[in-house]
Design a protein around this motif. Structure first.
Motif, PDB file in Angstrom:
ATOM      1  N   ALA A  69       0.636  -1.079  -0.117  1.00  0.00           N
ATOM      2  CA  ALA A  69      -0.046   0.109  -0.116  1.00  0.00           C
ATOM      3  C   ALA A  69       0.770   1.148   0.009  1.00  0.00           C
ATOM      4  CB  ALA A  69      -0.753  -0.142   1.175  1.00  0.00           C
ATOM      5  N   GLY A  70       2.069   1.140   0.746  1.00  0.00           N
ATOM      6  CA  GLY A  70       2.904   2.418   0.772  1.00  0.00           C
ATOM      7  C   GLY A  70       3.511   2.708  -0.637  1.00  0.00           C
ATOM      8  N   ARG A  71       3.835   1.643  -1.205  1.00  0.00           N
ATOM      9  CA  ARG A  71       4.410   1.660  -2.738  1.00  0.00           C
ATOM     10  C   ARG A  71       3.386   2.434  -3.452  1.00  0.00           C
ATOM     11  NH1 ARG A  71       7.329  -4.310  -2.710  1.00  0.00           N
ATOM     12  NH2 ARG A  71       9.662  -3.413  -2.234  1.00  0.00           N
ATOM     13  N   ILE A  72       2.046   1.774  -3.471  1.00  0.00           N
ATOM     14  CA  ILE A  72       0.838   2.174  -4.285  1.00  0.00           C
ATOM     15  C   ILE A  72       0.751   3.889  -4.030  1.00  0.00           C
ATOM     16  CG2 ILE A  72      -1.306   1.986  -5.247  1.00  0.00           C
ATOM     17  CD1 ILE A  72      -1.099  -0.725  -4.346  1.00  0.00           C
ATOM     18  N   ALA A  73       0.735   4.104  -2.773  1.00  0.00           N
ATOM     19  CA  ALA A  73       0.361   5.656  -2.541  1.00  0.00           C
ATOM     20  C   ALA A  73       1.355   6.447  -2.906  1.00  0.00           C
ATOM     21  CB  ALA A  73       0.233   5.487  -0.986  1.00  0.00           C
ATOM     22  N   PHE A  74       2.942   6.118  -2.652  1.00  0.00           N
ATOM     23  CA  PHE A  74       3.910   7.068  -3.188  1.00  0.00           C
ATOM     24  C   PHE A  74       3.948   7.219  -4.708  1.00  0.00           C
ATOM     25  CE2 PHE A  74       4.743   7.267   1.486  1.00  0.00           C
ATOM     26  CZ  PHE A  74       5.396   8.577   1.481  1.00  0.00           C
ATOM     27  N   ALA A  75       3.345   6.072  -5.291  1.00  0.00           N
ATOM     28  CA  ALA A  75       3.572   6.118  -6.898  1.00  0.00           C
ATOM     29  C   ALA A  75       2.502   6.997  -7.166  1.00  0.00           C
ATOM     30  CB  ALA A  75       3.145   4.662  -7.277  1.00  0.00           C
ATOM     31  N   GLY A  76       1.482   7.146  -6.541  1.00  0.00           N
ATOM     32  CA  GLY A  76       0.308   8.151  -6.859  1.00  0.00           C
ATOM     33  C   GLY A  76       0.733   9.617  -6.672  1.00  0.00           C
ATOM     34  N   LEU A  77       1.338   9.633  -5.750  1.00  0.00           N
ATOM     35  CA  LEU A  77       2.278  10.985  -5.029  1.00  0.00           C
ATOM     36  C   LEU A  77       3.079  11.467  -6.193  1.00  0.00           C
ATOM     37  CD1 LEU A  77       2.305  13.295  -3.171  1.00  0.00           C
ATOM     38  CD2 LEU A  77       4.180  11.897  -2.096  1.00  0.00           C
ATOM     39  N   GLN A  78       3.825  10.569  -6.638  1.00  0.00           N
ATOM     40  CA  GLN A  78       4.587  10.684  -7.904  1.00  0.00           C
ATOM     41  C   GLN A  78       3.842  11.144  -9.143  1.00  0.00           C
ATOM     42  OE1 GLN A  78       7.840  11.541  -8.302  1.00  0.00           O
ATOM     43  NE2 GLN A  78       9.093   9.903  -9.053  1.00  0.00           N
ATOM     44  N   ALA A  79       3.034  10.609  -9.422  1.00  0.00           N
ATOM     45  CA  ALA A  79       2.032  10.707 -10.800  1.00  0.00           C
ATOM     46  C   ALA A  79       1.534  12.293 -10.512  1.00  0.00           C
ATOM     47  CB  ALA A  79       0.671   9.951 -10.605  1.00  0.00           C
ATOM     48  N   GLY A  80       1.168  12.691  -9.428  1.00  0.00           N
ATOM     49  CA  GLY A  80       0.934  14.445  -9.241  1.00  0.00           C
ATOM     50  C   GLY A  80       2.057  15.342  -9.325  1.00  0.00           C
ATOM     51  N   VAL A  81       3.221  14.734  -8.546  1.00  0.00           N
ATOM     52  CA  VAL A  81       4.534  15.553  -9.001  1.00  0.00           C
ATOM     53  C   VAL A  81       4.961  15.651 -10.379  1.00  0.00           C
ATOM     54  CG1 VAL A  81       7.010  15.537  -8.347  1.00  0.00           C
ATOM     55  CG2 VAL A  81       5.469  14.839  -6.573  1.00  0.00           C
ATOM     56  N   CYS A  82       4.574  14.649 -10.995  1.00  0.00           N
ATOM     57  CA  CYS A  82       5.124  14.696 -12.445  1.00  0.00           C
ATOM     58  C   CYS A  82       4.015  15.556 -13.245  1.00  0.00           C
ATOM     59  CB  CYS A  82       5.052  13.424 -13.431  1.00  0.00           C
ATOM     60  SG  CYS A  82       6.519  12.190 -12.484  1.00  0.00           S
ATOM     61  N   SER A  83       2.971  15.434 -13.146  1.00  0.00           N
ATOM     62  CA  SER A  83       1.727  16.290 -13.536  1.00  0.00           C
ATOM     63  C   SER A  83       2.098  17.781 -13.475  1.00  0.00           C
ATOM     64  CB  SER A  83       0.508  15.782 -13.280  1.00  0.00           C
ATOM     65  OG  SER A  83      -0.058  14.577 -13.618  1.00  0.00           O
ATOM     66  N   GLY A  84       2.485  18.117 -12.213  1.00  0.00           N
ATOM     67  CA  GLY A  84       2.706  19.600 -11.888  1.00  0.00           C
ATOM     68  C   GLY A  84       3.860  20.107 -12.708  1.00  0.00           C
ATOM     69  N   SER A  85       5.015  19.383 -12.616  1.00  0.00           N
ATOM     70  CA  SER A  85       6.295  19.372 -13.369  1.00  0.00           C
ATOM     71  C   SER A  85       5.776  19.736 -14.726  1.00  0.00           C
ATOM     72  CB  SER A  85       7.241  18.311 -13.181  1.00  0.00           C
ATOM     73  OG  SER A  85       8.395  18.766 -13.721  1.00  0.00           O
ATOM     74  N   LEU A  86       5.163  18.803 -15.499  1.00  0.00           N
ATOM     75  CA  LEU A  86       5.065  18.884 -16.860  1.00  0.00           C
ATOM     76  C   LEU A  86       3.989  19.994 -17.250  1.00  0.00           C
ATOM     77  CD1 LEU A  86       5.241  17.639 -19.496  1.00  0.00           C
ATOM     78  CD2 LEU A  86       3.390  16.184 -19.114  1.00  0.00           C
ATOM     79  N   ALA A  87       2.935  20.437 -16.280  1.00  0.00           N
ATOM     80  CA  ALA A  87       2.165  21.604 -16.486  1.00  0.00           C
ATOM     81  C   ALA A  87       2.956  22.787 -16.512  1.00  0.00           C
ATOM     82  CB  ALA A  87       0.936  21.586 -15.470  1.00  0.00           C
ATOM     83  N   ARG A  88       3.996  22.961 -15.580  1.00  0.00           N
ATOM     84  CA  ARG A  88       4.900  24.249 -15.471  1.00  0.00           C
ATOM     85  C   ARG A  88       5.664  24.295 -16.733  1.00  0.00           C
ATOM     86  NH1 ARG A  88       4.734  26.757 -10.889  1.00  0.00           N
ATOM     87  NH2 ARG A  88       3.909  25.475  -8.934  1.00  0.00           N
ATOM     88  N   ALA A  89       6.161  23.132 -17.142  1.00  0.00           N
ATOM     89  CA  ALA A  89       6.896  23.259 -18.533  1.00  0.00           C
ATOM     90  C   ALA A  89       6.307  23.421 -19.733  1.00  0.00           C
ATOM     91  CB  ALA A  89       7.694  21.577 -18.660  1.00  0.00           C
ATOM     92  N   VAL A  90       4.971  22.983 -19.912  1.00  0.00           N
ATOM     93  CA  VAL A  90       4.137  23.049 -21.006  1.00  0.00           C
ATOM     94  C   VAL A  90       4.018  25.044 -21.088  1.00  0.00           C
ATOM     95  CG1 VAL A  90       1.732  23.151 -21.929  1.00  0.00           C
ATOM     96  CG2 VAL A  90       2.950  21.073 -21.413  1.00  0.00           C
ATOM     97  N   HIS A  91       3.614  25.407 -19.780  1.00  0.00           N
ATOM     98  CA  HIS A  91       3.247  26.666 -19.672  1.00  0.00           C
ATOM     99  C   HIS A  91       4.426  27.824 -20.055  1.00  0.00           C
ATOM    100  CE1 HIS A  91       2.862  30.613 -17.574  1.00  0.00           C
ATOM    101  NE2 HIS A  91       1.813  30.654 -18.174  1.00  0.00           N
ATOM    102  N   HIS A  92       5.622  27.288 -19.497  1.00  0.00           N
ATOM    103  CA  HIS A  92       6.739  27.671 -19.786  1.00  0.00           C
ATOM    104  C   HIS A  92       7.172  28.094 -21.326  1.00  0.00           C
ATOM    105  CE1 HIS A  92      11.040  29.668 -19.156  1.00  0.00           C
ATOM    106  NE2 HIS A  92      11.324  28.528 -20.021  1.00  0.00           N
ATOM    107  N   THR A  93       7.134  26.909 -21.920  1.00  0.00           N
ATOM    108  CA  THR A  93       7.594  26.740 -23.137  1.00  0.00           C
ATOM    109  C   THR A  93       6.506  27.415 -24.072  1.00  0.00           C
ATOM    110  OG1 THR A  93       6.589  24.405 -23.437  1.00  0.00           O
ATOM    111  CG2 THR A  93       9.057  24.774 -22.822  1.00  0.00           C
ATOM    112  N   SER A  94       5.482  27.614 -23.872  1.00  0.00           N
ATOM    113  CA  SER A  94       4.358  28.215 -24.699  1.00  0.00           C
ATOM    114  C   SER A  94       4.308  29.823 -24.325  1.00  0.00           C
ATOM    115  CB  SER A  94       2.773  27.770 -23.989  1.00  0.00           C
ATOM    116  OG  SER A  94       2.626  26.546 -24.289  1.00  0.00           O
ATOM    117  N   VAL A  95       4.828  30.280 -23.485  1.00  0.00           N
ATOM    118  CA  VAL A  95       4.924  31.754 -23.291  1.00  0.00           C
ATOM    119  C   VAL A  95       6.657  32.381 -23.553  1.00  0.00           C
ATOM    120  CG1 VAL A  95       3.277  32.002 -21.897  1.00  0.00           C
ATOM    121  CG2 VAL A  95       5.455  31.640 -20.883  1.00  0.00           C
TER     122      VAL A  95
END
Length: 364
Positions: free
Chosen positions: A219-245
């Motif tokens: 359960a710990g592994r799955i939970a922290f994998a979910g946390l990583q999915a969010g970390v990566c989504s946030g990182s990618l969203a920032r990169a998309v915004h930066h490269t667009s402007v």
């Protein structure tokens, strides 16, 4: 498989997204340093989110942790829910659930754990001595004196209790303020308020029945994998915004083919982390076998997560190297989760051994 959130899961996710989005700002994160944002933690607990995990399951928790990861919110939400709320609710005795869960639900107690297994204890692990069956109270559990050390435990400096596994894979609840417990601050890649745990005759209370180690670890592994999915989504969203402007030679960076391909690869990696975490959590909630899926989610979170947060920082150019820039926080969290779950090679080896054992068992 149907990963569509239930009405309760969707409502909890939307509430978490609003709270994290409103309160986990760059200014508050900077002010929190390596510790907990007490105001944010109070708000999450007042909204009933830690206690809701008992109703919305591990898949619901993964959805909430995605929202935390998008903002890299400085609260011990994953640790308290996995190693506190879920562990006690599912594996504790009736007396332990009645005594421990109320404080974990309202946030007056903060839990963490010396998990996953990749964060290995030094000196052969934690040893349980002088086990006294039935001494832990009306719940009929057992108590023991624990000896050993764990090099670093996330959020230990803010925790009121820590879940410890001994060398025989029994789980013990240890109060961090108990005699024989010491926590020396340790600075890790991400600001997770970590500390080295040393147990010198500390009293541990056995968590429920035997056999809790493997499901809590998974359960710990799955939970922290979910946390990583969010970390990566946030990182990618920032990169998309930066490269667009951000423009170069009169046009946005996002129009360059190399930038587009790097972002596309990061998107696919992020989706792989998300779907494997969803599948593992869904199977666990449905009562199906999920050990292999938990390791698969862990592998994707480790290997792909590292690629995504590197891409997010690189796509920001020199800005991404600024330690004070928000995207750098995603980079630090992504690398910390990678280290916490274990290197991809180690996780893959464990998955291979598990599959080989299952095949051998089926053949016999």
């Amino acid at each position: 498989m149907d990963f569509t959130p239930s009405e309760e899961q969707g409502a909890a996710r939307d509430l978490a997204a609003r709270i994290f989005g409103d309160l986990s700002t760059h200014e508050r994160l900077t002010a929190a340093g390596t510790g907990t944002d007490a105001g944010l933690w109070k708000e999450l607990c007042a909204a009933g989110l830690p206690g809701a995990i008992e109703d919305i399951g591990l898949l619901g928790l993964v959805l909430l942790l995605e929202e935390q990861g998008r903002t890299t919110a400085q609260v011990p939400f994953a640790a308290t829910c996995v190693y506190g709320v879920l562990a006690v609710a599912e594996h504790g005795t009736a007396e332990q659930r009645e005594r421990l869960l109320p404080a974990l639900r309202d946030g007056t107690a903060v839990a963490t754990g010396a998990f996953p297994e990749r964060v290995s204890p030094e000196g052969g692990g934690v040893r349980a001595a002088t086990v006294d069956e039935g001494s832990a109270g009306a719940g009929g559990g057992s108590a023991a004196r624990l000896y050993g050390a764990v090099p670093w435990v996330p959020w230990l400096r803010d925790a009121t209790q820590v879940l410890v596994a001994d060398t025989d894979r029994r789980l013990w609840i240890v109060r961090t303020d108990a005699p024989g417990v010491s926590a020396a601050p340790v600075e890790t890649t991400a600001p997770w308020s970590a500390a080295r745990l040393v147990l010198d005759g500390a009293r541990g209370e056995r968590l429920g029945r035997s056999g809790a180690y493997a499901p809590v670890l998974a359960a710990g592994r799955i939970a922290f994998a979910g946390l990583q999915a969010g970390v990566c989504s946030g990182s990618l969203a920032r990169a998309v915004h930066h490269t667009s402007v951000r423009e170069q030679f009169g046009r946005p960076l996002s129009t360059n083919q190399g930038v587009l391909l790097r972002a596309a690869d990061a998107h696919m990696d992020t989706e792989a982390i998300r779907v494997t975490a969803y599948e593992a959590a869904w199977r666990r909630d449905a009562g199906l076998a999920y050990a292999a899926e938990a390791l698969t989610a862990s592998w994707w979170a480790s290997e792909a997560g590292r690629r995504v947060v590197h891409a997010g920082q690189h796509l920001h150019g020199g800005t991404g190297a600024d330690l004070g820039h928000p995207v750098h926080r995603h980079f630090l969290w992504g690398r910390q989760i990678d280290a916490y779950l274990g290197s991809g090679g180690e996780v893959l080896q464990e998955l291979g051994l598990l599959l080989a054992d299952e095949e051998e068992g089926a053949a016999t």
